[in-house]
Design a protein around this motif. Structure first.
Motif, PDB file in Angstrom:
ATOM      1  N   MET A 197       0.844  -1.191   0.000  1.00 21.75           N
ATOM      2  CA  MET A 197       0.000   0.000   0.000  1.00 21.75           C
ATOM      3  C   MET A 197       0.882   1.244   0.000  1.00 21.75           C
ATOM      4  N   ASN A 198       0.343   2.308  -0.574  1.00 23.84           N
ATOM      5  CA  ASN A 198       1.020   3.603  -0.562  1.00 23.84           C
ATOM      6  C   ASN A 198       0.040   4.693  -0.173  1.00 23.84           C
ATOM      7  N   VAL A 199       0.547   5.707   0.507  1.00 29.93           N
ATOM      8  CA  VAL A 199      -0.227   6.931   0.703  1.00 29.93           C
ATOM      9  C   VAL A 199       0.381   7.966  -0.230  1.00 29.93           C
ATOM     10  N   VAL A 200      -0.401   8.392  -1.212  1.00 35.06           N
ATOM     11  CA  VAL A 200       0.101   9.271  -2.254  1.00 35.06           C
ATOM     12  C   VAL A 200      -0.837  10.467  -2.401  1.00 35.06           C
ATOM     13  N   GLU A 201      -0.435  11.414  -3.191  1.00 34.02           N
ATOM     14  CA  GLU A 201      -1.240  12.607  -3.419  1.00 34.02           C
ATOM     15  C   GLU A 201      -1.958  12.493  -4.748  1.00 34.02           C
ATOM     16  N   ARG A 202      -3.258  12.713  -4.736  1.00 28.17           N
ATOM     17  CA  ARG A 202      -4.071  12.725  -5.944  1.00 28.17           C
ATOM     18  C   ARG A 202      -4.888  14.015  -5.944  1.00 28.17           C
ATOM     19  N   GLU A 203      -4.679  14.842  -6.934  1.00 29.12           N
ATOM     20  CA  GLU A 203      -5.414  16.094  -7.049  1.00 29.12           C
ATOM     21  C   GLU A 203      -5.341  16.921  -5.771  1.00 29.12           C
ATOM     22  N   GLY A 204      -4.170  16.923  -5.132  1.00 30.01           N
ATOM     23  CA  GLY A 204      -3.973  17.728  -3.939  1.00 30.01           C
ATOM     24  C   GLY A 204      -4.448  17.096  -2.647  1.00 30.01           C
ATOM     25  N   HIS A 205      -4.927  15.868  -2.701  1.00 32.69           N
ATOM     26  CA  HIS A 205      -5.442  15.196  -1.511  1.00 32.69           C
ATOM     27  C   HIS A 205      -4.677  13.914  -1.253  1.00 32.69           C
ATOM     28  N   VAL A 252      -3.689   3.900  -1.519  1.00 27.29           N
ATOM     29  CA  VAL A 252      -3.803   3.081  -2.727  1.00 27.29           C
ATOM     30  C   VAL A 252      -3.320   1.664  -2.420  1.00 27.29           C
ATOM     31  N   LEU A 253      -4.122   0.666  -2.796  1.00 27.18           N
ATOM     32  CA  LEU A 253      -3.747  -0.738  -2.665  1.00 27.18           C
ATOM     33  C   LEU A 253      -3.146  -1.207  -3.979  1.00 27.18           C
ATOM     34  N   GLY A 254      -2.053  -1.922  -3.915  1.00 30.00           N
ATOM     35  CA  GLY A 254      -1.405  -2.343  -5.153  1.00 30.00           C
ATOM     36  C   GLY A 254      -0.686  -3.669  -5.019  1.00 30.00           C
ATOM     37  N   THR A 255      -0.256  -4.192  -6.154  1.00 32.08           N
ATOM     38  CA  THR A 255       0.533  -5.414  -6.218  1.00 32.08           C
ATOM     39  C   THR A 255       1.583  -5.253  -7.305  1.00 32.08           C
ATOM     40  N   THR A 256       2.786  -5.650  -7.008  1.00 32.65           N
ATOM     41  CA  THR A 256       3.832  -5.702  -8.024  1.00 32.65           C
ATOM     42  C   THR A 256       3.856  -7.106  -8.628  1.00 32.65           C
ATOM     43  N   PHE A 257       3.725  -7.168  -9.942  1.00 29.73           N
ATOM     44  CA  PHE A 257       3.833  -8.429 -10.662  1.00 29.73           C
ATOM     45  C   PHE A 257       5.078  -8.398 -11.539  1.00 29.73           C
ATOM     46  N   ILE A 258       5.863  -9.438 -11.499  1.00 28.20           N
ATOM     47  CA  ILE A 258       6.987  -9.584 -12.420  1.00 28.20           C
ATOM     48  C   ILE A 258       6.807 -10.898 -13.172  1.00 28.20           C
ATOM     49  N   GLN A 307      -6.116  -8.968   4.270  1.00 24.29           N
ATOM     50  CA  GLN A 307      -5.652  -8.083   5.336  1.00 24.29           C
ATOM     51  C   GLN A 307      -5.577  -6.638   4.868  1.00 24.29           C
ATOM     52  N   MET A 308      -5.139  -6.428   3.638  1.00 21.26           N
ATOM     53  CA  MET A 308      -5.057  -5.072   3.110  1.00 21.26           C
ATOM     54  C   MET A 308      -6.437  -4.438   3.016  1.00 21.26           C
ATOM     55  N   ILE A 309      -7.404  -5.195   2.514  1.00 25.11           N
ATOM     56  CA  ILE A 309      -8.745  -4.639   2.364  1.00 25.11           C
ATOM     57  C   ILE A 309      -9.380  -4.387   3.726  1.00 25.11           C
ATOM     58  N   ASP A 310      -9.145  -5.281   4.710  1.00 26.44           N
ATOM     59  CA  ASP A 310      -9.634  -5.041   6.070  1.00 26.44           C
ATOM     60  C   ASP A 310      -9.046  -3.750   6.627  1.00 26.44           C
ATOM     61  N   PHE A 311      -7.764  -3.541   6.390  1.00 21.79           N
ATOM     62  CA  PHE A 311      -7.114  -2.320   6.857  1.00 21.79           C
ATOM     63  C   PHE A 311      -7.702  -1.093   6.164  1.00 21.79           C
ATOM     64  N   TYR A 312      -7.921  -1.219   4.861  1.00 17.65           N
ATOM     65  CA  TYR A 312      -8.498  -0.130   4.064  1.00 17.65           C
ATOM     66  C   TYR A 312      -9.856   0.279   4.628  1.00 17.65           C
ATOM     67  N   ARG A 313     -10.672  -0.723   4.962  1.00 15.05           N
ATOM     68  CA  ARG A 313     -11.992  -0.449   5.537  1.00 15.05           C
ATOM     69  C   ARG A 313     -11.866   0.219   6.901  1.00 15.05           C
ATOM     70  N   ASP A 314     -10.911  -0.245   7.700  1.00 11.61           N
ATOM     71  CA  ASP A 314     -10.721   0.326   9.031  1.00 11.61           C
ATOM     72  C   ASP A 314     -10.317   1.797   8.944  1.00 11.61           C
TER      73      ASP A 314
END
Length: 373
Positions: free
Chosen positions: A232-240, A244-250, A352-359
C-alpha cells in the motif's frame, strides 16, 4: 380410657378431613415461562404430613400451550394420584441491545437492524420495526429513530436508536493522511504492517512485516514464472492524500534474466465465473525495464472514478471465499500466456489489506471518491 377416647377423636377428625375432600396438595402456580428452568414440584404446595412425586408430565416448555401433570400424593403410607393443568406462557419482553448506527450520506439501502441486537426467551427471530419518518440521509447529522420489537405473544420493547448520517471527509492533505494512517498502524497494526515516510515528500510506503511474496511456476518447459507482492502507498491525488492498494507483478523466465510483460490487463477469474480486471501500470527504470505494477483500480468505478463499496465488497468476498485464478487476456509480445492460481499466503495478504483499508475509512470517516483521479 382417656387415651382411647383421644385416639377415636383423632381418627374421626382425619376421616372427616378425607371425607371433606382434603388432598394434602394445592397448585401454587398454574403457569411456567417458556424456555425457563423450573422444578415441576415447585408448582405445588403440600400440607404437613403429605409428600408427592411427579408421576407423569407432558409439559414441553419450549412450546406455548396447556399441559397435564399427574402428581402421586403420599400420606400415612397411602398414595393417591391427582391431575393438574399447567400452562406454558410468554410474559417476558424482548431484550434489546443497541449500538450507534452509522449511515452513509445519501444512502438508500441501509439496514438499521444491524445495529440492534434482540434476544427473546421465546427464541424467535425478531426484527425491529423502525420509524424512519424523521431520518433524512441527504443531510449529515445525528438522528434519533424510534424502534419497537414485539414477539408472537404480544410482549413489546420500544426504544430509540441513534443514527449518525456521515458526511465523509475527503479533504485530508497528503501530510494529514500520512500522519493519521501512521497513528492507526502504530496503535493497531504494528505487528502486521511496517511503513516508511519520505521526509521530503511525506509519501508513505506500507508493506507487510512478514514476507508475503509469492512465486508461481506455470510452464515446466519454458520455466516461466510470476512473482507478486502486495503493498500500500499513501500518495497525493489532485492535492489530496489517498491510500492506494497495489501489487507488483513480475513475469519472468526461470533464470530471472528475461523479463516479459503483458500488453493487456490481467484478468482475475473467480470460481463462480466472475471476472475482474487488474490494470497494469508500467514502472520502468534502468534496472527493471519491464517491471509492471498492478493497482486495485477495480475498487473504483471505471466510468467516473467514484468509489463504490459494492466493488470492494465483491473483491473481498472473491478473495476470501472464492478460488481466484488469473490469466492474460491475450498473448504478450514474447508469445507467453501465463495462467495460474494465487496462493493462500498472497490471498490472505490481500484480505488483510482490504480489512485495513476499511478500518481507515471507518476511523477517519473518509472516502477516497473525491481524492482519486
Amino acid at each position: 380410657m382417656k387415651k382411647f377416647i383421644l385416639l377415636i377423636v383423632l381418627f374421626l377428625s382425619m376421616s372427616c378431613l378425607m371425607a371433606c375432600g382434603s388432598k394434602g396438595i394445592s397448585q401454587s402456580n398454574k403457569t411456567v415461562e417458556i424456555n425457563s428452568d423450573y422444578d415441576i414440584l415447585s408448582l405445588f404446595t403440600f400440607e404437613d404430613g403429605y409428600s408427592g412425586t411427579i408421576k407423569s408430565s407432558d409439559i414441553d416448555n419450549s412450546k406455548l400451550g396447556k399441559y397435564n401433570v399427574t402428581v402421586a400424593v403420599e400420606h400415612g403410607g397411602n398414595t393417591k394420584d391427582y391431575n393438574f393443568n399447567v400452562e406454558v406462557v410468554d410474559t417476558t419482553k424482548p431484550e434489546v441491545e443497541v449500538s450507534e448506527a452509522k449511515v452513509k450520506l445519501n444512502s438508500t439501502d441501509y439496514n438499521l437492524a444491524e445495529f440492534v441486537k434482540v434476544n427473546d426467551n421465546s427464541k424467535e427471530e425478531l426484527t425491529p420495526i423502525f420509524d424512519t419518518s424523521g431520518l433524512d440521509t441527504s443531510k449529515a447529522g445525528s438522528y434519533n429513530v424510534n424502534y419497537s420489537v414485539k414477539d408472537s405473544s404480544g410482549n413489546e420493547t420500544t426504544g430509540e436508536l441513534k443514527v449518525v448520517v456521515q458526511s465523509y471527509n475527503t479533504t485530508y492533505s497528503l501530510t494529514e493522511m500520512t500522519q493519521k494512517i501512521k497513528d492507526i498502524i502504530d496503535s493497531k497494526y504494528s505487528g502486521v504492517f511496517e511503513y516508511y515516510v519520505d521526509p521530503y515528500t511525506d509519501r508513505m510506503s506500507i508493506s507487510f512485516v512478514d514476507d508475503i511474496s509469492g512465486t508461481n511456476e506455470f510452464n515446466t518447459s519454458t520455466m516461466y514464472m510470476t512473482y507478486y507482492y502486495p503493498y500500500m502507498n499513501v500518495v497525493e491525488r489532485e492535492g489530496h492524500g489517498c491510500l492506494v492498494l497495489g501489487t507488483t507483478f513480475i513475469y519472468t523466465s526461470g533464470n530471472f534474466i528475461d523479463y516479459y510483460y503483458s500488453n493487456v490487463p490481467l484478468i482475475a477469474l473467480a470460481s463462480n465465473g466472475a471476472r475482474f480486471t487488474f490494470d497494469l501500470i508500467p514502472n520502468k527504470n534502468n534496472n527493471y525495464q519491464s517491471l509492471y505494477e498492478t493497482y486495485f483500480y477495480f475498487i473504483f468505478n471505471r466510468v467516473d472514478n467514484t468509489y463504490t463499496d459494492e466493488n470492494i465488497d465483491t473483491v473481498y468476498d472473491l478473495f476470501k471465499n472464492g478460488s481466484l485464478t488469473f490469466k492474460m487476456d491475450s498473448k504478450n509480445n514474447k508469445g507467453i500466456c501465463p495462467e495460474g492460481s494465487f496462493d493462500e499466503k498472497y490471498t490472505n495478504a490481500v484480505i488483510q489489506m482490504i480489512d485495513f483499508y476499511r478500518d481507515v475509512e471507518e476511523q477517519l470517516d473518509w472516502k477516497p471518491s473525491a481524492n482519486y483521479q
